[in-house]
Design a protein around this motif. Structure first.
Motif, PDB file in Angstrom:
ATOM      1  N   SER A   1       0.858  -1.183   0.000  1.00 20.53           N
ATOM      2  CA  SER A   1       0.000   0.000   0.000  1.00 20.53           C
ATOM      3  C   SER A   1       0.892   1.230   0.000  1.00 20.53           C
ATOM      4  CB  SER A   1      -0.926   0.007   1.228  1.00 20.53           C
ATOM      5  OG  SER A   1      -0.165   0.114   2.420  1.00 20.53           O
ATOM      6  N   ASP A   2       0.346   2.359  -0.433  1.00 20.08           N
ATOM      7  CA  ASP A   2       1.096   3.616  -0.485  1.00 20.08           C
ATOM      8  C   ASP A   2       0.075   4.730  -0.670  1.00 20.08           C
ATOM      9  OD1 ASP A   2       2.894   5.681  -0.849  1.00 20.08           O
ATOM     10  OD2 ASP A   2       3.521   5.048  -2.860  1.00 20.08           O
ATOM     11  N   THR A   3      -0.163   5.494   0.370  1.00 17.22           N
ATOM     12  CA  THR A   3      -1.140   6.578   0.260  1.00 17.22           C
ATOM     13  C   THR A   3      -0.620   7.795   1.012  1.00 17.22           C
ATOM     14  OG1 THR A   3      -3.494   7.154   0.524  1.00 17.22           O
ATOM     15  CG2 THR A   3      -2.514   5.814   2.251  1.00 17.22           C
TER      16      THR A   3
ATOM     17  N   PHE B   1      -1.176   1.882 -10.192  1.00 16.16           N
ATOM     18  CA  PHE B   1      -0.150   2.907  -9.949  1.00 16.16           C
ATOM     19  C   PHE B   1      -0.708   4.002  -9.063  1.00 16.16           C
ATOM     20  CE2 PHE B   1      -2.066   3.372 -14.178  1.00 16.16           C
ATOM     21  CZ  PHE B   1      -2.669   4.620 -14.088  1.00 16.16           C
ATOM     22  N   SER B   2       0.190   4.863  -8.587  1.00 15.35           N
ATOM     23  CA  SER B   2      -0.231   5.972  -7.740  1.00 15.35           C
ATOM     24  C   SER B   2      -0.530   7.199  -8.592  1.00 15.35           C
ATOM     25  CB  SER B   2       0.863   6.313  -6.714  1.00 15.35           C
ATOM     26  OG  SER B   2       1.988   6.898  -7.351  1.00 15.35           O
ATOM     27  N   VAL B   3      -1.428   8.043  -8.073  1.00 14.39           N
ATOM     28  CA  VAL B   3      -1.644   9.383  -8.622  1.00 14.39           C
ATOM     29  C   VAL B   3      -1.437  10.321  -7.439  1.00 14.39           C
ATOM     30  CG1 VAL B   3      -3.257  10.965  -9.750  1.00 14.39           C
ATOM     31  CG2 VAL B   3      -3.274   8.525 -10.348  1.00 14.39           C
ATOM     32  N   GLU B   4      -0.316  11.052  -7.425  1.00 13.40           N
ATOM     33  CA  GLU B   4       0.094  11.773  -6.226  1.00 13.40           C
ATOM     34  C   GLU B   4       0.732  13.133  -6.510  1.00 13.40           C
ATOM     35  OE1 GLU B   4       3.593  10.127  -4.173  1.00 13.40           O
ATOM     36  OE2 GLU B   4       3.532   8.397  -5.513  1.00 13.40           O
ATOM     37  N   PRO B   5      -0.059  14.060  -7.062  1.00 13.23           N
ATOM     38  CA  PRO B   5       0.505  15.396  -7.260  1.00 13.23           C
ATOM     39  C   PRO B   5       0.794  16.071  -5.908  1.00 13.23           C
ATOM     40  CG  PRO B   5      -1.872  15.432  -7.621  1.00 13.23           C
ATOM     41  CD  PRO B   5      -1.488  13.993  -7.434  1.00 13.23           C
TER      42      PRO B   5
ATOM     43  N   ILE C   1      -1.429  14.629  -2.133  1.00 10.60           N
ATOM     44  CA  ILE C   1      -2.569  13.714  -1.996  1.00 10.60           C
ATOM     45  C   ILE C   1      -2.288  12.550  -2.927  1.00 10.60           C
ATOM     46  CG2 ILE C   1      -5.062  13.386  -2.297  1.00 10.60           C
ATOM     47  CD1 ILE C   1      -5.416  16.427  -1.881  1.00 10.60           C
ATOM     48  N   GLU C   2      -2.294  11.328  -2.363  1.00  8.88           N
ATOM     49  CA  GLU C   2      -1.904  10.146  -3.142  1.00  8.88           C
ATOM     50  C   GLU C   2      -2.887   9.007  -2.948  1.00  8.88           C
ATOM     51  OE1 GLU C   2       1.746   8.214  -1.800  1.00  8.88           O
ATOM     52  OE2 GLU C   2       1.883   7.085  -3.682  1.00  8.88           O
ATOM     53  N   ASP C   3      -3.367   8.476  -4.054  1.00  5.79           N
ATOM     54  CA  ASP C   3      -4.162   7.253  -4.038  1.00  5.79           C
ATOM     55  C   ASP C   3      -3.569   6.273  -5.029  1.00  5.79           C
ATOM     56  OD1 ASP C   3      -6.201   8.090  -2.250  1.00  5.79           O
ATOM     57  OD2 ASP C   3      -7.181   9.197  -3.864  1.00  5.79           O
TER      58      ASP C   3
ATOM     59  N   LEU D   1       7.405  -1.069  -4.327  1.00 13.97           N
ATOM     60  CA  LEU D   1       6.763   0.227  -4.105  1.00 13.97           C
ATOM     61  C   LEU D   1       6.812   1.084  -5.362  1.00 13.97           C
ATOM     62  CD1 LEU D   1       5.426   2.021  -1.959  1.00 13.97           C
ATOM     63  CD2 LEU D   1       7.721   2.860  -1.368  1.00 13.97           C
ATOM     64  N   HIS D   2       7.911   1.038  -6.057  1.00  9.28           N
ATOM     65  CA  HIS D   2       8.060   1.786  -7.308  1.00  9.28           C
ATOM     66  C   HIS D   2       8.421   0.799  -8.405  1.00  9.28           C
ATOM     67  CE1 HIS D   2       9.234   5.810  -5.099  1.00  9.28           C
ATOM     68  NE2 HIS D   2       8.023   5.387  -4.800  1.00  9.28           N
ATOM     69  N   GLU D   3       7.573   0.671  -9.400  1.00  8.17           N
ATOM     70  CA  GLU D   3       7.829  -0.233 -10.523  1.00  8.17           C
ATOM     71  C   GLU D   3       7.107   0.331 -11.739  1.00  8.17           C
ATOM     72  OE1 GLU D   3       6.104  -3.881  -8.695  1.00  8.17           O
ATOM     73  OE2 GLU D   3       4.358  -3.619  -9.982  1.00  8.17           O
TER      74      GLU D   3
ATOM     75  N   GLY E   1       3.217   9.923 -10.549  1.00  9.62           N
ATOM     76  CA  GLY E   1       3.040   8.631  -9.879  1.00  9.62           C
ATOM     77  C   GLY E   1       3.963   7.548 -10.387  1.00  9.62           C
ATOM     78  N   HIS E   2       3.746   6.347  -9.837  1.00 13.54           N
ATOM     79  CA  HIS E   2       4.589   5.182 -10.121  1.00 13.54           C
ATOM     80  C   HIS E   2       3.746   3.929 -10.015  1.00 13.54           C
ATOM     81  CE1 HIS E   2       4.393   4.408  -5.774  1.00 13.54           C
ATOM     82  NE2 HIS E   2       4.554   5.700  -5.625  1.00 13.54           N
ATOM     83  N   GLY E   3       4.084   2.915 -10.798  1.00 14.28           N
ATOM     84  CA  GLY E   3       3.448   1.616 -10.635  1.00 14.28           C
ATOM     85  C   GLY E   3       3.725   1.066  -9.250  1.00 14.28           C
TER      86      GLY E   3
HETATM   87 ZN    ZN Z   1       3.865   6.779  -3.999  1.00 16.32          ZN
END
Ligand code: ZN
Ligand code: ZN
Ligand code: ZN
Length: 365
Positions: A233-235, A324-328, A340-342, A304-306, A297-299
């Protein structure tokens, strides 16, 4: 379980052949775990999974790890070659690889092992296996999506609880420890990271939580995650202690709108960089473009990052099953930071958020 791994091995082997590669060599890493279910420690004694078109998949292991390898999920479907201390493992690998000229190696294969292979196979050329294995790993199956959903829900639960604890007058490290405990209590096997960045520290996106005491009117960025069934997880959420600092509310609105625009740009057929552009254009228009200092973001999956990376220049065409994440973020040096990251998953016709925590600004005590 082993059917799933054998299928992955077959697809990786076929994909390598389609790219005119003679062999793939993978060392202990998330790539190896993905392909075989075997996850030994990476060591100076090399373990290599060797895949070649038209040949049996082979795993070369140190003799003392033969029993461990033999009890792994794919052991009965794969040829096992053991080498003993005192022998030259690269010569053993070279004999398995005999005739292979174009060899791709996993990113986590140590430089020492690559140098050993290069010396033992002077006529071979070496390249990265990422375009093959990274592309396979990027598209998750139902089982993987299930684990990522559970990880997302557990992270959401940890956030729901952390906003109820007192922040004012406590040190970043204390909040970080509490967050780590909540991640585990919410279902993670372990907490991997808990960034708690308060006040001016929040302007550093990868701040290490430290001794700073949280003050009134601080914005606090919390970026956290852990592992469930090997998936991560990563938020991130940003909260404020009482009244927001000067200029914060408008910047928060821009980040929130950018995050929404990024998520809404996710659909099959779009490119990874389109998602970055959608989020970035909102931040640009709001006048904070210079302060959005990282990719969108990242896969995410076993790592965690791929791939894919949500950044200008990543032209990966999004497919159902990619996560992947969307985290501007917006970072104002010396004053505050906002992110903010989901995690999202590409679906057949759009997008699914794996994090559902509120993105309304949360005021904490
Ligand atoms: Zn992230
Ligand atoms: Zn990060
Ligand atoms: Zn994060």
């Amino acid at each position: 379980v082993s059917g799933r791994h054998i299928d992955r091995i077959r697809r990786a082997t076929d994909e390598a052949a389609a790219r005119d590669l003679d062999a793939l060599v993978v060392a202990p890493s998330p790539d190896l775990a993905y392909l075989t279910g075997y996850g030994p420690m990476p060591l100076e004694r090399p373990t290599f999974l060797i895949l070649r078109a038209g040949r049996d998949p082979t795993i070369m292991v140190p003799e003392l790890e033969r029993p461990l390898a033999a009890s792994s999920p794919v052991a009965t479907r794969i040829q096992l070659v053991a080498w003993r201390d005192g022998a030259d493992p690269y010569a053993v690998a070279a004999s398995v690889l005999a005739g292979s000229r174009r060899i791709a190696v996993g990113d986590r294969l140590w430089a020492s092992h690559l140098l050993g292979l290069q010396a033992a196979l002077p006529d071979a050329s070496f390249s990265s296996a990422s375009p093959v294995i990274g592309a396979l790993r990027a598209v998750k199956d139902e089982e993987e999506l299930g684990a990522l959903r559970r990880a997302g829900r557990a992270a959401d639960e940890a956030f729901r609880q952390i906003v109820g604890v007192p922040f004012l007058g406590r040190r970043e490290l204390e909040i970080a420890a509490e967050l780590a405990e909540l991640l585990v209590r919410s279902g993670h096997a372990r907490a991997d990271f808990t960034i708690v960045a308060s006040g001016p520290n929040a302007a550093s996106p990868h701040h290490e939580p430290a001794g700073r005491t949280i003050q009134p009117r601080d914005a606090v960025v919390m970026d956290f995650g852990g592992e469930i069934e090997d998936y991560l997880s990563d938020t991130t959420r940003t909260v404020v202690v009482g009244e927001p600092p000067e200029g914060f509310v408008a910047a928060y609105a821009a980040v929130r709108e950018a995050q929404e625009a990024g998520v809404q740009a996710v659909r099959p057929g779009a490119r990874a960089e389109d998602v970055d552009r959608a989020a970035r254009s909102v931040v640009d228009t709001a006048g904070y473009g210079e302060r959005f200092v990282h990719r969108t973001g990242h896969g995410i999956g076993l790592e965690l990052h791929e791939p894919p990376y949500i950044v200008e220049g990543d032209r990966t065409v999004l497919e159902p099953g990619m996560t992947f994440s969307v985290e501007p973020g917006v970072y104002v040096e010396g004053r505050f930071g906002i992110r903010i990251e989901d995690i999202v998953a590409v679906t057949d016709d759009g997008v699914e958020r794996l994090n559902r925590s509120t993105r309304e600004l949360q005021v904490v005590n």
